[in-house]
Design a protein around this motif. Sequence first.
Motif, short mmCIF file in Angstrom:
data_model
loop_
_atom_site.label_atom_id
_atom_site.label_comp_id
_atom_site.label_asym_id
_atom_site.label_seq_id
_atom_site.Cartn_x
_atom_site.Cartn_y
_atom_site.Cartn_z
N SER A 1 0.83 -1.22 0.00
CA SER A 1 0.00 0.00 0.00
C SER A 1 0.86 1.26 0.00
N ASN A 2 1.96 1.23 0.73
CA ASN A 2 2.83 2.40 0.75
C ASN A 2 3.59 2.58 -0.56
N LEU A 3 3.91 1.50 -1.24
CA LEU A 3 4.51 1.62 -2.57
C LEU A 3 3.53 2.33 -3.51
N LEU A 4 2.27 1.93 -3.45
CA LEU A 4 1.27 2.55 -4.31
C LEU A 4 1.04 4.01 -3.92
N ALA A 5 0.98 4.27 -2.62
CA ALA A 5 0.78 5.65 -2.15
C ALA A 5 1.94 6.55 -2.57
N ARG A 6 3.15 6.02 -2.49
CA ARG A 6 4.32 6.80 -2.88
C ARG A 6 4.33 7.07 -4.38
N PHE A 7 3.96 6.06 -5.16
CA PHE A 7 3.97 6.22 -6.61
C PHE A 7 2.84 7.14 -7.08
N ALA A 8 1.64 6.92 -6.57
CA ALA A 8 0.48 7.65 -7.08
C ALA A 8 0.33 9.05 -6.49
N ARG A 9 0.73 9.21 -5.20
CA ARG A 9 0.47 10.49 -4.53
C ARG A 9 1.69 11.06 -3.83
N ASN A 10 2.83 10.37 -3.94
CA ASN A 10 4.05 10.78 -3.24
C ASN A 10 3.80 10.92 -1.75
N GLU A 11 3.09 9.93 -1.19
CA GLU A 11 2.78 9.92 0.24
C GLU A 11 3.30 8.64 0.88
N PHE A 12 3.49 8.69 2.18
CA PHE A 12 3.94 7.52 2.94
C PHE A 12 3.25 7.54 4.29
N TYR A 13 2.74 6.38 4.70
CA TYR A 13 2.01 6.29 5.97
C TYR A 13 2.72 5.30 6.89
N PRO A 14 3.52 5.81 7.85
CA PRO A 14 4.29 4.91 8.72
C PRO A 14 3.43 4.00 9.58
N ASN A 15 2.20 4.42 9.84
CA ASN A 15 1.32 3.60 10.69
C ASN A 15 0.12 3.09 9.91
N SER A 16 0.32 2.82 8.63
CA SER A 16 -0.80 2.37 7.80
C SER A 16 -1.29 0.99 8.25
N LYS A 17 -2.60 0.78 8.11
CA LYS A 17 -3.21 -0.48 8.50
C LYS A 17 -3.25 -1.42 7.29
N SER A 18 -3.42 -2.71 7.59
CA SER A 18 -3.47 -3.69 6.51
C SER A 18 -4.66 -3.43 5.60
N THR A 19 -4.43 -3.66 4.30
CA THR A 19 -5.50 -3.50 3.32
C THR A 19 -6.58 -4.55 3.55
N ILE A 20 -7.83 -4.11 3.47
CA ILE A 20 -8.96 -5.03 3.61
C ILE A 20 -9.53 -5.29 2.22
N GLY A 21 -9.41 -6.53 1.76
CA GLY A 21 -9.91 -6.86 0.43
C GLY A 21 -9.04 -6.26 -0.66
N VAL A 22 -9.60 -5.38 -1.49
CA VAL A 22 -8.88 -4.83 -2.63
C VAL A 22 -9.15 -3.33 -2.74
N GLU A 23 -8.10 -2.57 -3.00
CA GLU A 23 -8.22 -1.15 -3.29
C GLU A 23 -7.46 -0.89 -4.58
N PHE A 24 -7.79 0.22 -5.27
CA PHE A 24 -7.00 0.52 -6.46
C PHE A 24 -6.88 2.02 -6.67
N GLN A 25 -5.80 2.37 -7.38
CA GLN A 25 -5.51 3.74 -7.77
C GLN A 25 -5.23 3.74 -9.27
N THR A 26 -5.45 4.89 -9.89
CA THR A 26 -5.06 5.01 -11.30
C THR A 26 -4.00 6.10 -11.43
N GLN A 27 -3.09 5.87 -12.36
CA GLN A 27 -2.03 6.83 -12.61
C GLN A 27 -1.81 6.91 -14.12
N LYS A 28 -1.70 8.12 -14.62
CA LYS A 28 -1.47 8.29 -16.05
C LYS A 28 -0.02 8.68 -16.32
N MET A 29 0.49 8.19 -17.42
CA MET A 29 1.85 8.54 -17.84
C MET A 29 1.91 8.50 -19.36
#
Length: 227
Positions: free
Chosen positions: A28-56
């Motif tokens: 989740s932090n890899l995706l957050a860093r790539f998509a939004r340049n964010e990092f969450y040191p205390n992030s909780k485990s993903t429940i099920g499935v989440e997704f982000q879109t990124q254009k390049m």
Amino acid sequence: MAFYSEEEKTEDYLFKIVLIGDSAVGKSNLLARFARNEFYPNSKSTIGVEFQTQKMEINGKEIKAQIWDTAGQERFRAVTSAYYRGAVGALLVYDISRRQTFDSIGRWLNELHTHSDMNVVTILVGNKSDLKDAREVTTAEGKTLAEAEGLFFMETSALDSSNVTAAFQTVVKEIYNIILSRKVIISQELKHKDPSSLTNGKTVVLQGETIEDATAEVPKKAGCCSS
């Protein structure tokens, strides 16, 4: 490679990419860093499935990467397995400071191949490279496994951003290059058989979206992109 906002233009290609690996390896932090340049040191485990879109943009074509973050816990595996279907790329992530997550790679590869095309472009990602003193898996071990399985390889750190964008771009570029090469081959075959059958701007459907030339299979290419 340039990034664009949602409003600027419609994408030429849509690629579905999945993030897989054990719980708490940092998907989740890899995706957050790539998509939004964010990092969450205390992030909780993903429940099920989440997704982000990124254009390049690659070679003047706009790519929309739809990146699915799948839960690593066993109790969610039945829920997430359906989301592998239709994926053309995958980041298979382990934590370099936890050997058990590296030992699980074979199981995750089997699951990926069970629920998706065998030719999914896959990169093996050793995350948390910033934890040098806690390392339990060497870079050489990661490279060796990647070469044996025909995967790309890279070590990353979602914390300090090392190689995060490069890992996602490696997968997207390879998918694009494969489709482009197949498109050239198909065009040559059509021209040889019937020149009048060629049309400009041919589109077909892949992942439920309109892209160019979905007749292209996506063969897995052995390769190693070390950190």
